[in-house]
Design a protein around this motif. Structure first.
Motif, PDB file in Angstrom:
ATOM      1  N   LEU A 163       4.570  17.317   3.571  1.00  0.00           N
ATOM      2  CA  LEU A 163       4.432  16.763   4.927  1.00  0.00           C
ATOM      3  C   LEU A 163       3.847  15.351   4.878  1.00  0.00           C
ATOM      4  CD1 LEU A 163       3.104  19.922   6.837  1.00  0.00           C
ATOM      5  CD2 LEU A 163       5.355  18.838   7.094  1.00  0.00           C
ATOM      6  N   GLY A 164       2.865  15.177   3.988  1.00  0.00           N
ATOM      7  CA  GLY A 164       2.297  13.834   3.830  1.00  0.00           C
ATOM      8  C   GLY A 164       3.330  12.833   3.341  1.00  0.00           C
ATOM      9  N   ASN A 165       4.175  13.293   2.426  1.00  0.00           N
ATOM     10  CA  ASN A 165       5.243  12.424   1.917  1.00  0.00           C
ATOM     11  C   ASN A 165       6.213  12.040   3.029  1.00  0.00           C
ATOM     12  OD1 ASN A 165       6.604  11.141  -0.345  1.00  0.00           O
ATOM     13  ND2 ASN A 165       8.216  12.667  -0.036  1.00  0.00           N
TER      14      ASN A 165
ATOM     15  N   ILE B 216       1.195  27.048  -2.583  1.00  0.00           N
ATOM     16  CA  ILE B 216       2.338  26.717  -1.709  1.00  0.00           C
ATOM     17  C   ILE B 216       1.871  25.893  -0.517  1.00  0.00           C
ATOM     18  CG2 ILE B 216       4.053  27.697  -0.143  1.00  0.00           C
ATOM     19  CD1 ILE B 216       4.330  30.037  -2.126  1.00  0.00           C
ATOM     20  N   ALA B 217       0.701  26.247   0.040  1.00  0.00           N
ATOM     21  CA  ALA B 217       0.164  25.496   1.180  1.00  0.00           C
ATOM     22  C   ALA B 217      -0.141  24.055   0.790  1.00  0.00           C
ATOM     23  CB  ALA B 217      -1.095  26.177   1.713  1.00  0.00           C
ATOM     24  N   ILE B 218      -0.737  23.906  -0.412  1.00  0.00           N
ATOM     25  CA  ILE B 218      -1.034  22.543  -0.876  1.00  0.00           C
ATOM     26  C   ILE B 218       0.256  21.756  -1.059  1.00  0.00           C
ATOM     27  CG2 ILE B 218      -1.979  21.195  -2.788  1.00  0.00           C
ATOM     28  CD1 ILE B 218      -3.980  23.476  -3.222  1.00  0.00           C
ATOM     29  N   ALA B 219       1.300  22.401  -1.648  1.00  0.00           N
ATOM     30  CA  ALA B 219       2.593  21.740  -1.837  1.00  0.00           C
ATOM     31  C   ALA B 219       3.202  21.338  -0.496  1.00  0.00           C
ATOM     32  CB  ALA B 219       3.538  22.652  -2.606  1.00  0.00           C
TER      33      ALA B 219
ATOM     34  N   LEU C 179       5.490  11.886   6.201  1.00  0.00           N
ATOM     35  CA  LEU C 179       4.782  10.968   7.091  1.00  0.00           C
ATOM     36  C   LEU C 179       4.770   9.552   6.509  1.00  0.00           C
ATOM     37  CD1 LEU C 179       3.034  10.524   9.632  1.00  0.00           C
ATOM     38  CD2 LEU C 179       1.031  11.108   8.236  1.00  0.00           C
ATOM     39  N   VAL C 180       4.484   9.468   5.221  1.00  0.00           N
ATOM     40  CA  VAL C 180       4.454   8.164   4.559  1.00  0.00           C
ATOM     41  C   VAL C 180       5.840   7.514   4.582  1.00  0.00           C
ATOM     42  CG1 VAL C 180       4.155   7.006   2.341  1.00  0.00           C
ATOM     43  CG2 VAL C 180       2.485   8.692   3.095  1.00  0.00           C
ATOM     44  N   ASN C 181       6.875   8.310   4.316  1.00  0.00           N
ATOM     45  CA  ASN C 181       8.241   7.769   4.333  1.00  0.00           C
ATOM     46  C   ASN C 181       8.627   7.263   5.717  1.00  0.00           C
ATOM     47  OD1 ASN C 181       8.602   8.291   1.628  1.00  0.00           O
ATOM     48  ND2 ASN C 181       9.589  10.274   1.954  1.00  0.00           N
ATOM     49  N   GLY C 182       8.257   8.035   6.751  1.00  0.00           N
ATOM     50  CA  GLY C 182       8.574   7.618   8.110  1.00  0.00           C
ATOM     51  C   GLY C 182       7.867   6.332   8.487  1.00  0.00           C
ATOM     52  N   PHE C 183       6.593   6.228   8.104  1.00  0.00           N
ATOM     53  CA  PHE C 183       5.853   5.012   8.404  1.00  0.00           C
ATOM     54  C   PHE C 183       6.423   3.828   7.623  1.00  0.00           C
ATOM     55  CE2 PHE C 183       1.974   2.286   7.910  1.00  0.00           C
ATOM     56  CZ  PHE C 183       1.909   1.887   9.247  1.00  0.00           C
ATOM     57  N   ALA C 184       6.880   4.092   6.386  1.00  0.00           N
ATOM     58  CA  ALA C 184       7.474   3.030   5.559  1.00  0.00           C
ATOM     59  C   ALA C 184       8.742   2.480   6.212  1.00  0.00           C
ATOM     60  CB  ALA C 184       7.783   3.553   4.166  1.00  0.00           C
TER      61      ALA C 184
ATOM     62  N   GLY D  94       0.815  -1.219   0.000  1.00  0.00           N
ATOM     63  CA  GLY D  94       0.000   0.000   0.000  1.00  0.00           C
ATOM     64  C   GLY D  94       0.845   1.263   0.000  1.00  0.00           C
ATOM     65  N   LEU D  95       1.912   1.247   0.790  1.00  0.00           N
ATOM     66  CA  LEU D  95       2.808   2.406   0.847  1.00  0.00           C
ATOM     67  C   LEU D  95       3.538   2.625  -0.475  1.00  0.00           C
ATOM     68  CD1 LEU D  95       4.261   1.859   4.435  1.00  0.00           C
ATOM     69  CD2 LEU D  95       2.828   3.776   3.700  1.00  0.00           C
ATOM     70  N   VAL D  96       3.842   1.535  -1.196  1.00  0.00           N
ATOM     71  CA  VAL D  96       4.504   1.655  -2.492  1.00  0.00           C
ATOM     72  C   VAL D  96       3.651   2.481  -3.449  1.00  0.00           C
ATOM     73  CG1 VAL D  96       5.128   0.377  -4.566  1.00  0.00           C
ATOM     74  CG2 VAL D  96       5.887  -0.423  -2.359  1.00  0.00           C
ATOM     75  N   ILE D  97       2.375   2.187  -3.487  1.00  0.00           N
ATOM     76  CA  ILE D  97       1.470   2.879  -4.413  1.00  0.00           C
ATOM     77  C   ILE D  97       1.412   4.370  -4.081  1.00  0.00           C
ATOM     78  CG2 ILE D  97      -0.915   3.038  -5.219  1.00  0.00           C
ATOM     79  CD1 ILE D  97      -1.128   0.008  -4.634  1.00  0.00           C
ATOM     80  N   VAL D  98       1.295   4.676  -2.784  1.00  0.00           N
ATOM     81  CA  VAL D  98       1.219   6.080  -2.369  1.00  0.00           C
ATOM     82  C   VAL D  98       2.529   6.805  -2.665  1.00  0.00           C
ATOM     83  CG1 VAL D  98       0.904   7.626  -0.400  1.00  0.00           C
ATOM     84  CG2 VAL D  98      -0.497   5.560  -0.602  1.00  0.00           C
ATOM     85  N   GLN D  99       3.659   6.165  -2.295  1.00  0.00           N
ATOM     86  CA  GLN D  99       4.957   6.800  -2.510  1.00  0.00           C
ATOM     87  C   GLN D  99       5.280   6.962  -3.990  1.00  0.00           C
ATOM     88  OE1 GLN D  99       7.073   3.941   0.118  1.00  0.00           O
ATOM     89  NE2 GLN D  99       7.996   5.738   1.075  1.00  0.00           N
ATOM     90  N   GLY D 100       4.760   6.081  -4.828  1.00  0.00           N
ATOM     91  CA  GLY D 100       5.013   6.190  -6.257  1.00  0.00           C
ATOM     92  C   GLY D 100       4.332   7.377  -6.906  1.00  0.00           C
ATOM     93  N   GLY D 101       3.161   7.782  -6.402  1.00  0.00           N
ATOM     94  CA  GLY D 101       2.420   8.875  -7.019  1.00  0.00           C
ATOM     95  C   GLY D 101       2.739  10.257  -6.485  1.00  0.00           C
ATOM     96  N   LEU D 102       3.200  10.350  -5.250  1.00  0.00           N
ATOM     97  CA  LEU D 102       3.437  11.656  -4.627  1.00  0.00           C
ATOM     98  C   LEU D 102       4.481  12.514  -5.357  1.00  0.00           C
ATOM     99  CD1 LEU D 102       3.230  10.836  -0.806  1.00  0.00           C
ATOM    100  CD2 LEU D 102       1.641  12.208  -2.166  1.00  0.00           C
ATOM    101  N   PRO D 103       5.603  11.969  -5.861  1.00  0.00           N
ATOM    102  CA  PRO D 103       6.582  12.823  -6.541  1.00  0.00           C
ATOM    103  C   PRO D 103       6.021  13.560  -7.758  1.00  0.00           C
ATOM    104  CG  PRO D 103       7.573  10.717  -5.996  1.00  0.00           C
ATOM    105  CD  PRO D 103       6.111  10.591  -5.712  1.00  0.00           C
TER     106      PRO D 103
END
Length: 614
Positions: free
Chosen positions: A96-98, A88-91, A100-105, A50-59
């Motif tokens: 930050l989400g990225n 800028i706020a959305i970026a 968080l995902v990386n830390g959890f990964a 699941g984390l692979v899919i999320v991390q693949g799309g965020l960049p």
């Protein structure tokens, strides 16, 4: 039969070759590794995917937001600052989400790695226990075990991480490739061409590393053994008395130096090739940058698009390198995992019967050896030849003979640690190969001359004699009393809870004779109908020997017993004495009968008695 066919597949140490069949087998090993990871950690594996899919799309999302921000800044007035802030706020939220995902990964990867490592070690331990004792007579077995222990605990999780990283990078790479194609097909092509030489170099390096690693294994084991002798208590006295330290240190240094120089030669060749490849990649990056700059000056793309495409090209190279690195890593791991799975696929020469017969309890007719011959694996000379004798139920038989006559080998065959090359061993008229080995071994209580010093508490040391069951303290104290170990234990600081040996804190080491009493107590705890003592009093003084043998007489009442001893005064209590010479039984009878025969036993007894008469 053991000793008549190779116990160990020599192919496990043969040089690597790249046949189609081997490539298919390596793919199978990858599949097995992934199944191993799934079986040991299904929950963490699902989380990783699941984390692979999320991390693949965020960049890609981050790249597109960067383009929008730059274009908004270059094409808007101060009044549009609010929309810029929103982007800028959305970026920032995406970044930050990225994070968080990386830390959890990282957490998921750590948890998964620990679980898989423990699971693989369990597999190695279980296989080591299941294999015949004959494998432990083979240096190739130790090479393979060393290879499996070094590589197997982390290779399966490495494969999973590489697949996850490769999958994540492939998703991002696919999106970036489509983005670059919208600029120009040559840019997308340059992205792939610039990285391919690196893959070729990595595969070539991996093959060379694998070959060398196979060559290093015996040297690594020799170095480990030298280090063990320099640092372990068992060797400490002789290392100092004979000044062996400098000699072992020199040999250790020589072995490690050879391996180190080989590794450095490989590293130098790889570094040179890597520099050439990286130089080509760098030229490709700046060429692409020049083309993008030219397109910007011509007005074909905006400044924001220039930044987006350039970052996309750079990230695309990174993702492509990660994909190719994952592929080459999978190739590397498939080479090393081959040894692990070959180790797990080793077959025992002591074959379990199917179906097995129930072991007769109680023993009625006794044991019988019928024309038993045996030689150890990879040793041509036979240890036993055409040995035949019977032990009646309830009879005590002593085996005597010179060192190497085959006494202990007979006991190993009786315990079915090996199977004979020829002949058979019968229990109540049934070939012992028709019994399940573990069930049969429960009927035998043995103290070998090379008994083990367990660095455990006294209670555990003796309680191990009742393996698979929980021994009560009353049983343990009775066994200790029977072996004469109770007086030793009474002097220990925590009695039966005292840690023995010096491997752990607060451990107390014992003398050789005291350790032997603990080992005998362990055998006394095991209520088996067949009792075997192999040199049970070799480290005891005369008084302790008398006490133990008296207890042995009590222990073997109504049991079948085999006693091996070089002290012929000890074997006099046996109902019958068998004399072994050169792997054959040459004399048989009671003490009085053999003395009257004036043969080998008579000469051995008189030689020992002469020492007491002087």
């Amino acid at each position: 039969m053991i000793g008549r066919s190779p116990l160990f597949p020599l192919s496990i140490l043969l040089p690597f070759s790249t046949t189609t069949h081997q490539r298919l087998r390596r793919l199978l090993y990858l599949q097995q590794a992934l199944y191993l990871v799934w079986r040991s950690t299904p929950g963490w594996t699902i989380a990783s995917v699941g984390l692979v899919i999320v991390q693949g799309g965020l960049p890609l999302v981050s790249l597109y937001l960067t383009k929008l921000i730059i274009d908004q800044i270059t094409n808007s007035s101060v009044q549009a600052f609010g929309s810029i802030v929103l982007l800028i706020a959305i970026a920032a939220i995406v970044a930050l989400g990225n994070n968080l995902v990386n830390g959890f990964a990282v957490y998921v990867s750590t948890a998964q790695s620990q679980a898989v490592t423990d699971y693989v070690n369990d597999l190695l331990h279980a296989k080591s226990i299941a294999l015949d004792l004959g494998y432990y007579e083979n240096a190739q077995y130790y090479d393979a075990l060393h290879q499996a222990q070094q590589q197997a605990p982390y290779r399966p999780t490495t494969i999973l991480r590489q697949l996850i990283q490769g999958g994540q990078s492939a998703i991002s790479l696919g999106a970036i490739a489509l983005l670059l194609l919208s600029l120009h097909w040559a840019i997308a092509l340059a992205l792939f061409v610039a990285v391919l030489p690196g893959l070729v170099l990595r595969l070539k390096y991996t093959r060379r590393l694998y070959r060398k690693w196979m060559e290093w294994t015996p040297q690594e084991r020799q170095a480990s053994y030298l280090s063990w002798m320099l640092t372990h208590e068992s060797y400490a006295k002789e290392v100092r008395l004979f000044n062996l330290g400098p000699l072992f240190q020199h040999r250790f240094h020589h072995l490690r130096q050879d391996i180190r120089q080989d590794k450095l030669r490989l590293a130098r060749a790889n570094a040179l090739g890597d520099w050439v490849v990286q130089s080509g990649t760098t030229l490709a990056v700046f060429t692409a940058w020049g083309f993008m700059g030219y397109q910007t000056l011509r007005g074909k793309i905006t400044l924001g698009s220039l930044v987006m495409y350039f970052q996309a090209f750079q990230q695309g190279q990174t993702y492509l390198q990660q994909v190719l690195s994952s592929l080459s890593g999978l190739y590397e791991n498939s080479l090393f995992l081959a040894n692990f799975y070959k180790f797990l696929n080793l077959e025992s020469a002591v074959v379990e019967p199917s179906p097995s017969l129930a072991v007769p309890v109680p023993l009625r007719n006794g044991l019988r050896f019928e024309r038993v011959s045996f030689s150890y694996p990879h040793r041509p000379d036979p240890v036993l030849e055409e040995v035949s004798f019977q032990i009646k139920a309830g009879e005590t038989v002593a085996l005597v003979g010179a060192n190497g006559a085959g006494k202990t080998s007979l006991i190993k065959l009786l315990c079915r640690l090996y199977d004979p090359d020829r002949g058979r061993i019968l229990l109540d008229g049934i070939d012992i190969r028709q019994f399940a080995s573990q069930e049969f071994r429960r009927q035998i209580s043995v103290v070998f001359q090379d008994y083990v010093h367990y660095n455990l508490t006294v209670r555990e040391n003796i309680g191990l004699g009742k393996a698979g069951e929980i021994a009560e303290l009353d049983e343990i104290t009775q066994a200790a009393h029977s072996a004469g170990a109770d007086r030793v234990i009474a002097r220990l600081p925590q009695g039966y809870d005292t840690m023995l040996g010096n491997q752990f804190a607060e451990g107390v080491d014992l003398s050789i004779g005291e350790w032997q009493k603990i080992a005998i107590a362990r055998a006394f705890l095991h209520p088996a109908p067949i009792v075997v003592l192999d040199e049970p009093t070799s480290a005891l003084d005369a008084e302790a020997e008398f006490e133990v043998m008296e207890q042995f007489r009590q222990l073997t009442r109504d049991r079948t017993a085999i006693l091996i001893s070089h002290r012929l005064s000890t074997v006099k209590l046996a109902d019958r004495i068998l004399v072994l010479q050169g792997g054959r039984i040459t004399e048989s009878g009671s003490h009085e009968e053999l003395m009257a025969l004036r043969g080998t036993y008579y000469q051995m007894f008189e030689t020992q008695a002469q020492q007491y008469r002087c």
